[in-house]
Design a protein around this motif. Structure first.
Motif, PDB file in Angstrom:
ATOM      1  N   GLN A  84      -0.884  -1.313  -7.926  1.00 62.94           N
ATOM      2  CA  GLN A  84      -0.526  -0.862  -5.941  1.00 62.94           C
ATOM      3  C   GLN A  84      -0.736   0.611  -5.889  1.00 62.94           C
ATOM      4  O   GLN A  84      -0.879   1.950  -4.778  1.00 62.94           O
ATOM      5  N   LEU A  98      -3.222  -0.582   3.004  1.00 63.53           N
ATOM      6  CA  LEU A  98      -2.443  -0.357   1.513  1.00 63.53           C
ATOM      7  C   LEU A  98      -1.906  -1.786   2.038  1.00 63.53           C
ATOM      8  O   LEU A  98      -1.244  -2.694   1.350  1.00 63.53           O
ATOM      9  N   THR A 102      -1.269  -4.380  -0.723  1.00 60.75           N
ATOM     10  CA  THR A 102      -0.325  -5.456  -1.356  1.00 60.75           C
ATOM     11  C   THR A 102      -0.271  -6.344  -1.323  1.00 60.75           C
ATOM     12  O   THR A 102      -0.036  -7.273  -2.450  1.00 60.75           O
ATOM     13  N   LEU A 124       4.886  -3.145   0.008  1.00 59.64           N
ATOM     14  CA  LEU A 124       4.378  -1.988  -0.615  1.00 59.64           C
ATOM     15  C   LEU A 124       6.007  -0.579   0.118  1.00 59.64           C
ATOM     16  O   LEU A 124       6.167   0.223  -1.217  1.00 59.64           O
TER      17      LEU A 124
END
Length: 135
Positions: A84, A98, A102, A124
């Motif tokens: 990640q 993002l 995730t 995250l």
């Protein structure tokens, strides 16, 4: 014997003349791990594996969100977190993207399509806090 020597000397000279010039830089040894023996793959965006204390805090924070995130496999959770971080490095300010990534990375048998946007945002935040805090 003389005939062989007469043939080989010009051939050796020609080979030496055609060889590429020596490099002007001194080769360096590949980076090594903290122990100094194993080369470490340096890929932009992938942080090093966390130390034991950091990994324990990371796993505890993920378990506090939902134990199924780690699902008994802390090494996989660390690998997913490090992966990640590659996305975080590429788009540090794109929170929506993002969170989507995730959700794609962090799945489990009970959540095969991810944990949803709210939980993924929390995951995250834990990844950024423990695995790639400088990104």
């Amino acid at each position: 014997m003389r005939r062989t020597t007469t043939f080989l000397l010009p051939l050796i000279a020609l080979t030496a003349a055609c060889a590429p010039p020596p490099s002007s830089t001194t080769p360096t040894a590949p980076p090594t791990s903290r122990g100094g023996a194993t080369p470490v793959l340096q890929v932009p965006g992938i942080p090093p594996k966390p130390d034991t204390a950091t990994q324990a805090a990371y796993i505890a924070d993920l378990d506090a969100i939902d134990p199924e995130i780690v699902n008994g496999n802390p090494d996989r959770a660390v690998t997913r977190g490090r992966d990640q971080c590659t996305s975080v490095a590429k788009a540090p300010g794109d929170q929506v993207k993002l969170v989507e990534l995730t959700a794609q990375r962090f799945t489990s048998p009970g959540h095969p399509t991810g944990f949803g946007p709210d939980v993924s945002a929390r995951i995250l935040a834990v990844v950024r806090k423990h695995i790639c805090p400088s990104y």
